[in-house]
Design a protein around this motif. Structure first.
Motif, PDB file in Angstrom:
ATOM      1  N   CYS A   4       0.218  -6.119   6.503  1.00 57.07           N
ATOM      2  CA  CYS A   4      -0.043  -4.895   5.744  1.00 57.07           C
ATOM      3  C   CYS A   4      -1.354  -5.050   4.986  1.00 57.07           C
ATOM      4  CB  CYS A   4       1.100  -4.621   4.777  1.00 57.07           C
ATOM      5  SG  CYS A   4       0.870  -3.109   3.828  1.00 57.07           S
ATOM      6  N   HIS A   5      -2.230  -4.079   5.134  1.00 56.07           N
ATOM      7  CA  HIS A   5      -3.549  -4.122   4.504  1.00 56.07           C
ATOM      8  C   HIS A   5      -3.634  -3.252   3.251  1.00 56.07           C
ATOM      9  CE1 HIS A   5      -5.156  -6.408   7.827  1.00 56.07           C
ATOM     10  NE2 HIS A   5      -4.650  -5.519   8.667  1.00 56.07           N
ATOM     11  N   LEU A   6      -2.480  -2.950   2.665  1.00 56.65           N
ATOM     12  CA  LEU A   6      -2.467  -2.073   1.490  1.00 56.65           C
ATOM     13  C   LEU A   6      -3.273  -2.659   0.335  1.00 56.65           C
ATOM     14  CD1 LEU A   6      -1.475   0.501   0.123  1.00 56.65           C
ATOM     15  CD2 LEU A   6       0.582  -0.748  -0.567  1.00 56.65           C
ATOM     16  N   SER A   7      -3.141  -3.947   0.071  1.00 60.53           N
ATOM     17  CA  SER A   7      -3.862  -4.537  -1.067  1.00 60.53           C
ATOM     18  C   SER A   7      -5.374  -4.437  -0.867  1.00 60.53           C
ATOM     19  CB  SER A   7      -3.444  -5.990  -1.288  1.00 60.53           C
ATOM     20  OG  SER A   7      -3.762  -6.777  -0.171  1.00 60.53           O
ATOM     21  N   ARG A   8      -5.842  -4.640   0.350  1.00 59.32           N
ATOM     22  CA  ARG A   8      -7.277  -4.539   0.626  1.00 59.32           C
ATOM     23  C   ARG A   8      -7.764  -3.100   0.441  1.00 59.32           C
ATOM     24  NH1 ARG A   8      -9.738  -2.634   4.781  1.00 59.32           N
ATOM     25  NH2 ARG A   8      -7.970  -2.857   6.187  1.00 59.32           N
ATOM     26  N   ILE A   9      -7.016  -2.158   0.991  1.00 59.16           N
ATOM     27  CA  ILE A   9      -7.401  -0.746   0.903  1.00 59.16           C
ATOM     28  C   ILE A   9      -7.404  -0.287  -0.553  1.00 59.16           C
ATOM     29  CG2 ILE A   9      -6.727   1.614   1.510  1.00 59.16           C
ATOM     30  CD1 ILE A   9      -5.605   0.392   4.167  1.00 59.16           C
ATOM     31  N   MET A  10      -6.361  -0.675  -1.291  1.00 58.60           N
ATOM     32  CA  MET A  10      -6.294  -0.293  -2.698  1.00 58.60           C
ATOM     33  C   MET A  10      -7.437  -0.929  -3.490  1.00 58.60           C
ATOM     34  SD  MET A  10      -2.199  -0.322  -3.439  1.00 58.60           S
ATOM     35  CE  MET A  10      -2.449  -0.385  -5.191  1.00 58.60           C
ATOM     36  N   GLY A  11      -7.779  -2.169  -3.167  1.00 61.05           N
ATOM     37  CA  GLY A  11      -8.892  -2.835  -3.838  1.00 61.05           C
ATOM     38  C   GLY A  11     -10.210  -2.130  -3.587  1.00 61.05           C
ATOM     39  N   GLU A  12     -10.427  -1.714  -2.341  1.00 63.89           N
ATOM     40  CA  GLU A  12     -11.659  -1.001  -1.992  1.00 63.89           C
ATOM     41  C   GLU A  12     -11.770   0.319  -2.743  1.00 63.89           C
ATOM     42  OE1 GLU A  12     -11.349  -0.629   2.241  1.00 63.89           O
ATOM     43  OE2 GLU A  12     -11.940  -2.719   2.600  1.00 63.89           O
ATOM     44  N   LYS A  13     -10.623   0.957  -2.966  1.00 62.17           N
ATOM     45  CA  LYS A  13     -10.602   2.254  -3.646  1.00 62.17           C
ATOM     46  C   LYS A  13     -10.357   2.119  -5.148  1.00 62.17           C
ATOM     47  CE  LYS A  13      -9.017   4.672   0.479  1.00 62.17           C
ATOM     48  NZ  LYS A  13      -9.860   5.837   0.635  1.00 62.17           N
ATOM     49  N   CYS A  51      -0.551   7.034   3.969  1.00 60.54           N
ATOM     50  CA  CYS A  51      -1.683   7.389   4.834  1.00 60.54           C
ATOM     51  C   CYS A  51      -2.368   8.664   4.362  1.00 60.54           C
ATOM     52  CB  CYS A  51      -1.231   7.519   6.287  1.00 60.54           C
ATOM     53  SG  CYS A  51      -0.842   5.942   7.062  1.00 60.54           S
ATOM     54  N   ASP A  52      -1.577   9.656   3.959  1.00 63.52           N
ATOM     55  CA  ASP A  52      -2.168  10.899   3.435  1.00 63.52           C
ATOM     56  C   ASP A  52      -2.970  10.625   2.173  1.00 63.52           C
ATOM     57  OD1 ASP A  52      -1.163  12.489   5.453  1.00 63.52           O
ATOM     58  OD2 ASP A  52       0.539  13.226   4.278  1.00 63.52           O
ATOM     59  N   PHE A  53      -2.372   9.901   1.238  1.00 59.75           N
ATOM     60  CA  PHE A  53      -3.022   9.639  -0.043  1.00 59.75           C
ATOM     61  C   PHE A  53      -4.274   8.774   0.106  1.00 59.75           C
ATOM     62  CE2 PHE A  53      -3.471   7.017  -3.905  1.00 59.75           C
ATOM     63  CZ  PHE A  53      -3.769   8.023  -4.809  1.00 59.75           C
ATOM     64  N   LEU A  54      -4.173   7.747   0.937  1.00 60.81           N
ATOM     65  CA  LEU A  54      -5.293   6.815   1.113  1.00 60.81           C
ATOM     66  C   LEU A  54      -6.310   7.299   2.149  1.00 60.81           C
ATOM     67  CD1 LEU A  54      -3.214   3.513   1.094  1.00 60.81           C
ATOM     68  CD2 LEU A  54      -4.629   4.413  -0.778  1.00 60.81           C
ATOM     69  N   GLU A  55      -5.984   8.405   2.805  1.00 60.33           N
ATOM     70  CA  GLU A  55      -6.839   8.974   3.849  1.00 60.33           C
ATOM     71  C   GLU A  55      -7.145   7.936   4.923  1.00 60.33           C
ATOM     72  OE1 GLU A  55     -10.128  10.417   1.493  1.00 60.33           O
ATOM     73  OE2 GLU A  55      -9.130  12.363   1.215  1.00 60.33           O
ATOM     74  N   CYS A  56      -6.067   7.365   5.470  1.00 57.99           N
ATOM     75  CA  CYS A  56      -6.211   6.353   6.509  1.00 57.99           C
ATOM     76  C   CYS A  56      -5.176   6.597   7.601  1.00 57.99           C
ATOM     77  CB  CYS A  56      -6.063   4.952   5.924  1.00 57.99           C
ATOM     78  SG  CYS A  56      -4.399   4.551   5.355  1.00 57.99           S
ATOM     79  N   LYS A  57      -5.309   5.860   8.684  1.00 58.46           N
ATOM     80  CA  LYS A  57      -4.357   5.918   9.785  1.00 58.46           C
ATOM     81  C   LYS A  57      -3.352   4.787   9.615  1.00 58.46           C
ATOM     82  CE  LYS A  57      -7.790   5.568  12.574  1.00 58.46           C
ATOM     83  NZ  LYS A  57      -8.578   5.318  13.761  1.00 58.46           N
ATOM     84  N   SER A  59      -2.718   2.582  11.723  1.00 57.18           N
ATOM     85  CA  SER A  59      -3.349   1.369  12.239  1.00 57.18           C
ATOM     86  C   SER A  59      -4.321   0.746  11.232  1.00 57.18           C
ATOM     87  CB  SER A  59      -4.069   1.646  13.556  1.00 57.18           C
ATOM     88  OG  SER A  59      -5.068   2.626  13.379  1.00 57.18           O
ATOM     89  N   ASP A  60      -4.772   1.513  10.253  1.00 57.40           N
ATOM     90  CA  ASP A  60      -5.599   0.951   9.174  1.00 57.40           C
ATOM     91  C   ASP A  60      -4.723   0.209   8.170  1.00 57.40           C
ATOM     92  OD1 ASP A  60      -7.877   2.174  10.249  1.00 57.40           O
ATOM     93  OD2 ASP A  60      -7.577   3.986   9.042  1.00 57.40           O
ATOM     94  N   LEU A  61      -3.507   0.698   8.007  1.00 61.01           N
ATOM     95  CA  LEU A  61      -2.579   0.158   7.015  1.00 61.01           C
ATOM     96  C   LEU A  61      -1.806  -1.051   7.533  1.00 61.01           C
ATOM     97  CD1 LEU A  61      -1.638   0.772   4.146  1.00 61.01           C
ATOM     98  CD2 LEU A  61       0.066   2.312   5.123  1.00 61.01           C
ATOM     99  N   PHE A  62      -1.422  -1.007   8.805  1.00 67.92           N
ATOM    100  CA  PHE A  62      -0.627  -2.079   9.391  1.00 67.92           C
ATOM    101  C   PHE A  62      -1.298  -2.628  10.655  1.00 67.92           C
ATOM    102  CE2 PHE A  62       2.498   0.612   7.226  1.00 67.92           C
ATOM    103  CZ  PHE A  62       3.106  -0.314   6.413  1.00 67.92           C
ATOM    104  N   GLU A  63      -1.092  -3.924  10.884  1.00 64.83           N
ATOM    105  CA  GLU A  63      -1.651  -4.580  12.061  1.00 64.83           C
ATOM    106  C   GLU A  63      -0.602  -5.528  12.628  1.00 64.83           C
ATOM    107  OE1 GLU A  63      -5.312  -7.671  13.113  1.00 64.83           O
ATOM    108  OE2 GLU A  63      -4.867  -7.172  11.028  1.00 64.83           O
TER     109      GLU A  63
END
Length: 69
Positions: A4-13, A51-57, A59-63
């Motif tokens: 899960c890439h949530l921590s990275r995405i949240m950090g970027e934002k 995904c809606d809130f972070l404006e991502c897919k 596949s961006d959130l999970f790998e």
């Protein structure tokens, strides 16, 4: 294994767990489990809202990472 890439995405934002939880109406503990990659189950509605809130897919959130053991 699912990563899960949530921590990275949240950090970027520059988002905090509490901010995300409040914005999408999901309990803070559910977001924390994903953030720390310790969740064993995730509701599809939670993924959709993230995904809606972070404006991502998804596949961006999970790998999917192949376990080489």
């Amino acid at each position: 294994m699912i990563k899960c890439h949530l921590s990275r995405i949240m950090g970027e934002k520059k988002l905090r767990v509490a901010d995300v939880a409040r914005a999408i109406g999901i309990h803070r503990n559910a977001i924390t489990l994903l953030y720390e990659e310790s969740a064993t189950r995730v509701d599809l509605e939670t993924i959709d809202k993230l995904c809606d809130f972070l404006e991502c897919k998804v596949s961006d959130l999970f790998e999917h990472v192949i376990d080489k053991n």
